[in-house]
Design a protein around this motif. Structure first.
Motif, PDB file in Angstrom:
ATOM      1  N   UNK A 187     -18.322  20.804  49.110  1.00 18.12           N
ATOM      2  CA  UNK A 187     -19.038  20.228  47.980  1.00 18.12           C
ATOM      3  C   UNK A 187     -19.765  18.983  48.474  1.00 18.12           C
ATOM      4  N   UNK A 188     -21.069  18.955  48.291  1.00 16.08           N
ATOM      5  CA  UNK A 188     -21.874  17.804  48.717  1.00 16.08           C
ATOM      6  C   UNK A 188     -22.672  17.310  47.518  1.00 16.08           C
ATOM      7  N   UNK A 189     -22.544  16.037  47.205  1.00 20.91           N
ATOM      8  CA  UNK A 189     -23.257  15.462  46.059  1.00 20.91           C
ATOM      9  C   UNK A 189     -23.871  14.129  46.444  1.00 20.91           C
ATOM     10  N   UNK A 190     -24.783  13.662  45.605  1.00 24.60           N
ATOM     11  CA  UNK A 190     -25.402  12.349  45.791  1.00 24.60           C
ATOM     12  C   UNK A 190     -25.754  11.789  44.422  1.00 24.60           C
ATOM     13  N   UNK A 191     -25.546  10.479  44.253  1.00 22.07           N
ATOM     14  CA  UNK A 191     -25.835   9.825  42.977  1.00 22.07           C
ATOM     15  C   UNK A 191     -26.914   8.773  43.195  1.00 22.07           C
ATOM     16  N   UNK A 192     -28.029   8.937  42.494  1.00 18.62           N
ATOM     17  CA  UNK A 192     -29.130   7.977  42.564  1.00 18.62           C
ATOM     18  C   UNK A 192     -29.314   7.375  41.181  1.00 18.62           C
ATOM     19  N   UNK A 193     -29.633   6.066  41.128  1.00 16.13           N
ATOM     20  CA  UNK A 193     -29.746   5.432  39.819  1.00 16.13           C
ATOM     21  C   UNK A 193     -30.698   4.244  39.835  1.00 16.13           C
ATOM     22  N   UNK A 194     -31.131   3.874  38.623  1.00 19.21           N
ATOM     23  CA  UNK A 194     -31.866   2.633  38.394  1.00 19.21           C
ATOM     24  C   UNK A 194     -31.196   1.923  37.222  1.00 19.21           C
ATOM     25  N   UNK A 195     -31.413   0.609  37.138  1.00 16.82           N
ATOM     26  CA  UNK A 195     -30.790  -0.194  36.084  1.00 16.82           C
ATOM     27  C   UNK A 195     -31.860  -0.998  35.366  1.00 16.82           C
ATOM     28  N   UNK A 196     -31.764  -1.054  34.052  1.00 18.12           N
ATOM     29  CA  UNK A 196     -32.643  -1.911  33.268  1.00 18.12           C
ATOM     30  C   UNK A 196     -31.800  -2.708  32.284  1.00 18.12           C
ATOM     31  N   UNK A 245     -21.576  28.100  55.475  1.00 18.82           N
ATOM     32  CA  UNK A 245     -22.874  27.506  55.838  1.00 18.82           C
ATOM     33  C   UNK A 245     -24.014  27.920  54.897  1.00 18.82           C
ATOM     34  N   UNK A 246     -23.746  28.767  53.918  1.00 20.57           N
ATOM     35  CA  UNK A 246     -24.791  29.204  52.989  1.00 20.57           C
ATOM     36  C   UNK A 246     -24.704  28.409  51.692  1.00 20.57           C
ATOM     37  N   UNK A 247     -25.825  27.903  51.230  1.00 23.27           N
ATOM     38  CA  UNK A 247     -25.850  27.173  49.963  1.00 23.27           C
ATOM     39  C   UNK A 247     -25.747  28.169  48.819  1.00 23.27           C
ATOM     40  N   UNK A 248     -24.659  28.072  48.057  1.00 26.07           N
ATOM     41  CA  UNK A 248     -24.434  29.018  46.970  1.00 26.07           C
ATOM     42  C   UNK A 248     -24.735  28.408  45.599  1.00 26.07           C
ATOM     43  N   UNK A 249     -24.982  27.097  45.568  1.00 24.34           N
ATOM     44  CA  UNK A 249     -25.214  26.437  44.275  1.00 24.34           C
ATOM     45  C   UNK A 249     -25.924  25.116  44.531  1.00 24.34           C
ATOM     46  N   UNK A 250     -26.983  24.857  43.783  1.00 27.44           N
ATOM     47  CA  UNK A 250     -27.725  23.607  43.938  1.00 27.44           C
ATOM     48  C   UNK A 250     -28.351  23.241  42.595  1.00 27.44           C
ATOM     49  N   UNK A 251     -27.911  22.108  42.038  1.00 26.78           N
ATOM     50  CA  UNK A 251     -28.403  21.678  40.736  1.00 26.78           C
ATOM     51  C   UNK A 251     -28.602  20.161  40.726  1.00 26.78           C
ATOM     52  N   UNK A 252     -29.485  19.717  39.843  1.00 27.62           N
ATOM     53  CA  UNK A 252     -29.716  18.292  39.605  1.00 27.62           C
ATOM     54  C   UNK A 252     -29.594  18.050  38.111  1.00 27.62           C
ATOM     55  N   UNK A 253     -28.912  16.949  37.761  1.00 30.95           N
ATOM     56  CA  UNK A 253     -28.714  16.686  36.329  1.00 30.95           C
ATOM     57  C   UNK A 253     -28.783  15.186  36.054  1.00 30.95           C
ATOM     58  N   UNK A 254     -29.369  14.850  34.890  1.00 28.54           N
ATOM     59  CA  UNK A 254     -29.406  13.476  34.401  1.00 28.54           C
ATOM     60  C   UNK A 254     -28.475  13.382  33.197  1.00 28.54           C
ATOM     61  N   UNK A 255     -27.556  12.416  33.159  1.00 28.70           N
ATOM     62  CA  UNK A 255     -26.648  12.281  32.022  1.00 28.70           C
ATOM     63  C   UNK A 255     -27.408  12.008  30.726  1.00 28.70           C
ATOM     64  N   UNK A 256     -26.814  12.434  29.613  1.00 27.16           N
ATOM     65  CA  UNK A 256     -27.423  12.193  28.304  1.00 27.16           C
ATOM     66  C   UNK A 256     -27.358  10.715  27.939  1.00 27.16           C
ATOM     67  N   UNK A 257     -26.216  10.073  28.237  1.00 28.90           N
ATOM     68  CA  UNK A 257     -26.045   8.654  27.934  1.00 28.90           C
ATOM     69  C   UNK A 257     -26.435   7.803  29.137  1.00 28.90           C
ATOM     70  N   UNK A 258     -26.744   6.524  28.888  1.00 28.79           N
ATOM     71  CA  UNK A 258     -27.169   5.607  29.962  1.00 28.79           C
ATOM     72  C   UNK A 258     -26.128   4.512  30.195  1.00 28.79           C
ATOM     73  N   UNK A 259     -24.865   4.925  30.216  1.00 25.47           N
ATOM     74  CA  UNK A 259     -23.772   3.984  30.446  1.00 25.47           C
ATOM     75  C   UNK A 259     -23.414   3.932  31.929  1.00 25.47           C
TER      76      UNK A 259
END
Length: 280
Positions: A187-196, A245-259
């Motif tokens: 399982x490989x993930x990454x979290x990217x964010x901005x703050x206001x 070694x084969x990618x079986x799943x790849x998704x990107x998601x933005x949370x509904x809330x901004x907490x």
């Protein structure tokens, strides 16, 4: 005499203007692979090094291109350095110590946690995200059978011995990671964010009151203003899953809330919809 004074004035004005122009000069920006940002003036580039000077200095500093992710030039042009072009010591160009692969075993990789506004990363939050993913898989062990989750201490220990961290793990091929960790699922993930930040002010006034004749009368009370600030976090969670070694799943998601912890909701959502998850 007047001509001489005029010449002096012109020279002073020119000198001041030149100094102002130099001080306001736009700089080149070097963004390193460890997310450090260097601002300066690039004087020379080659296939192996980039030479630059810092603002107000003439000393030339040499930087290996293997440490550079991207350069944003003062002209507005941008150049990205391909991972395959560098010599960063990752598992792909080191001698890999292969571990016996255990069938139906899944490992959770360190999860980069990066502020996309300044490219700063947090090792503490990266470890927290990795632990969170690991614990979610353990809690749902019945839903991911027959897979077994590799102990997190073993995963991190093997990665550390191979010189792999959350900051350079994206540069290591999945096939090498499977050999290093001895697993056939990753399982490989990454979290990217901005703050206001948003601020609101509320004023409470108690300077008037109503008398017996329904008339407003001034009092000595004062008004009070309360200011409140709220931080909003805008996350993007990248979620990949590999098997042999084969990618079986790849998704990107933005949370509904901004907490602050909203990224956890996206992790749960993506995990439950991955191919390894079976509802019970």
């Amino acid at each position: 005499m007047k001509i001489k004074k005029a010449v002096i004035v012109v020279l002073l004005v020119f000198t001041a203007f030149a100094g102002f122009a130099q001080g306001g000069k736009k700089l080149d920006k070097i963004i390193k692979r460890d997310y450090q940002i260097i601002e300066g003036t690039i004087s020379k580039m080659s296939d192996k090094t980039v030479e630059y000077s810092l603002p107000g200095e003439t000393i030339q500093i040499s930087l290996d291109v293997s440490q550079i992710a991207r350069i944003e030039f003062a002209s507005g042009r941008s150049q990205t350095f391909d991972v395959s072009q560098n010599n960063t010591p990752t598992a792909s160009n080191q001698s890999i110590t292969a571990v016996e692969v255990k069938a139906n075993t899944i490992a959770v990789l360190p999860i980069p946690y990066v502020n996309s506004q300044n490219l700063e990363s947090s090792d503490e939050m990266s470890r927290l995200a990795q632990n969170d993913m690991y614990n979610r898989l353990l809690d749902k062990s019945a839903n991911i059978a027959p897979l077994t989750v590799q102990d997190l201490r073993i995963t991190n220990s093997l990665l550390s011995k191979a010189g792999i961290t959350s900051q350079n793990i994206d540069q290591t091929p999945i096939e090498d990671l499977e050999k290093i960790l001895g697993v056939d699922n990753i399982v490989a993930a990454k979290i990217s964010f901005t703050v206001s930040e948003s601020s609101t002010a509320t004023t409470y006034s108690s300077g008037t009151k109503t008398d017996d004749k329904n008339k407003k009368v001034k009092t000595n009370d004062v008004s009070t203003t309360t200011a409140n600030s709220q931080l909003y976090y805008y996350y993007t969670v990248y979620f990949d899953m590999y098997r042999n070694t084969t990618k079986i799943y790849s998704q990107t998601r933005k949370p509904f809330l901004n907490l602050k912890d909203s990224w956890m909701d996206s992790v749960t959502y993506l995990l439950k919809r991955s191919p390894i998850y079976v509802k019970k």
